[in-house]
Write an enzyme that holds these catalytic residues in place. Structure first.
Site, short mmCIF file in Angstrom:
data_model
loop_
_atom_site.label_atom_id
_atom_site.label_comp_id
_atom_site.label_asym_id
_atom_site.label_seq_id
_atom_site.Cartn_x
_atom_site.Cartn_y
_atom_site.Cartn_z
CE LYS A 190 -8.37 -1.85 6.77
NZ LYS A 190 -8.22 -0.95 5.60
CE1 TYR A 234 -2.74 -1.22 6.82
CE2 TYR A 234 -3.58 -0.42 8.91
CZ TYR A 234 -3.78 -1.04 7.70
OH TYR A 234 -5.04 -1.50 7.35
CG PHE A 286 -2.67 6.77 2.96
CD1 PHE A 286 -2.52 5.57 3.62
CD2 PHE A 286 -2.10 6.92 1.69
CE1 PHE A 286 -1.81 4.52 3.05
CE2 PHE A 286 -1.41 5.86 1.10
CZ PHE A 286 -1.25 4.66 1.78
NE ARG A 327 -4.79 -7.64 -2.02
CZ ARG A 327 -4.53 -6.44 -1.50
NH1 ARG A 327 -4.47 -6.28 -0.18
NH2 ARG A 327 -4.36 -5.41 -2.28
CB THR A 363 -7.09 -0.25 -2.22
OG1 THR A 363 -6.17 -1.33 -2.33
CG2 THR A 363 -6.80 0.57 -0.99
NE ARG A 416 -10.88 -3.13 0.99
CZ ARG A 416 -9.56 -3.27 0.85
NH1 ARG A 416 -9.03 -3.51 -0.34
NH2 ARG A 416 -8.78 -3.19 1.90
CG ASN A 452 -10.37 0.09 2.70
OD1 ASN A 452 -10.22 -0.09 3.90
ND2 ASN A 452 -9.37 0.05 1.84
CG HIS A 508 -5.23 -5.85 6.23
ND1 HIS A 508 -4.36 -5.10 5.50
CD2 HIS A 508 -4.59 -7.03 6.51
CE1 HIS A 508 -3.22 -5.78 5.35
NE2 HIS A 508 -3.35 -6.94 5.96
CD GLU A 526 -0.32 -8.29 6.55
OE1 GLU A 526 -0.07 -7.20 5.99
OE2 GLU A 526 -1.26 -9.02 6.19
P1 DAT Z 1 -5.06 -2.68 0.74
O1 DAT Z 1 -5.76 -2.48 2.06
O2 DAT Z 1 -6.04 -2.91 -0.36
O3 DAT Z 1 -3.98 -3.72 0.80
P2 DAT Z 1 -2.91 -0.73 0.75
O4 DAT Z 1 -2.07 -1.76 1.43
O5 DAT Z 1 -2.35 -0.06 -0.45
O6 DAT Z 1 -4.35 -1.29 0.38
O7 DAT Z 1 -3.23 0.43 1.79
C1 DAT Z 1 -3.58 0.10 3.12
C2 DAT Z 1 -4.76 0.92 3.54
O8 DAT Z 1 -4.40 2.30 3.53
C3 DAT Z 1 -5.96 0.83 2.61
O9 DAT Z 1 -6.80 -0.26 2.92
C4 DAT Z 1 -6.63 2.12 2.84
C5 DAT Z 1 -5.49 3.08 3.11
N1 DAT Z 1 -5.09 3.80 1.91
C6 DAT Z 1 -4.38 3.33 0.88
N2 DAT Z 1 -4.18 4.25 -0.07
C7 DAT Z 1 -4.81 5.36 0.39
C8 DAT Z 1 -5.00 6.67 -0.09
N3 DAT Z 1 -4.49 7.05 -1.27
N4 DAT Z 1 -5.70 7.55 0.66
C9 DAT Z 1 -6.22 7.18 1.84
N5 DAT Z 1 -6.09 5.95 2.38
C10 DAT Z 1 -5.40 5.07 1.67
MG MG Z 2 -2.21 -3.75 1.81
#
Ligand code: DAT
Ligand code: MG
Length: 151
Positions: free
Chosen positions: A9, A49, A57, A85, A91, A102, A112, A115, A126
């Site tokens: 990212k 997304y 968020f 992962r 996350t 991370r 973080n 992705h 994706e």
């Molecule tokens: P990951 O990236 O581990 O697959 P995710 O798909 O649940 O996690 O969420 C996508 C991204 O969104 C994640 O990398 C960071 C952001 N994110 C997720 N939950 C969040 C939260 N509670 N507050 C802020 N950003 C968040």
């Molecule tokens: Mg995800």
């Protein structure tokens, strides 16, 4: 062999951590089959997304991923999705295992670093969203016999 989609990212790019992320995946034994460095459009970010649309968020996430260039990649290997992962970590960086990307480089969920696809269907979606078939390279690696065997 399974494939998964990975993004270094904008924070990873800005902090000079793209090489570090690639090194960790290479060292793990995964094989790079596609890579591109790009500035993400709002349109691509929204498609990528879409599952998070409406969440608190979401807007912050879209502005983060479109804020500066990213390195998008496809990695291949046995159980590549779960393996990547695991290498990236949970996350929230403060919940990520020590030794994960991370954990080792992050503090907050909004920065973080990476992705990675979370399931086979997500990986297929994706990879298709970010790469054309012709941009993915099928190549042989003689060392594979020393990295993969059975399960
Ligand atoms: P990951 O990236 O581990 O697959 P995710 O798909 O649940 O996690 O969420 C996508 C991204 O969104 C994640 O990398 C960071 C952001 N994110 C997720 N939950 C969040 C939260 N509670 N507050 C802020 N950003 C968040
Ligand atoms: Mg995800």
């Amino acid at each position: 062999m399974e494939r998964t989609f990975v993004i270094a990212k904008p924070d990873a790019v800005q902090r000079g951590l793209v090489g570090e992320i690639i090194v960790r995946l290479e060292r793990r034994g995964l094989k790079l089959v596609g890579a591109k460095f790009l500035q993400v459009s709002r349109e691509l970010a929204e498609k990528h997304y879409a599952v998070h649309k409406g969440k608190s968020f979401y807007e912050g996430l879209i502005s983060y991923i479109t804020s500066a260039p990213v390195m998008a990649m496809v990695w291949e290997g046995p159980q590549a999705i779960v393996a990547v992962r695991q290498t990236m970590g949970a996350t929230r960086p403060v919940e990520a295992a020590p030794g994960s990307v991370r954990h080792d480089f992050g503090l907050t969920v909004g920065r973080n670093l990476t992705h990675a696809s979370d399931a086979p269907e997500t990986a297929v979606f994706e990879i298709g969203l970010w790469f054309k078939d012709a941009e993915l390279v099928n190549w042989q690696r003689p060392t594979d016999a020393w990295i993969f065997e059975g399960n």
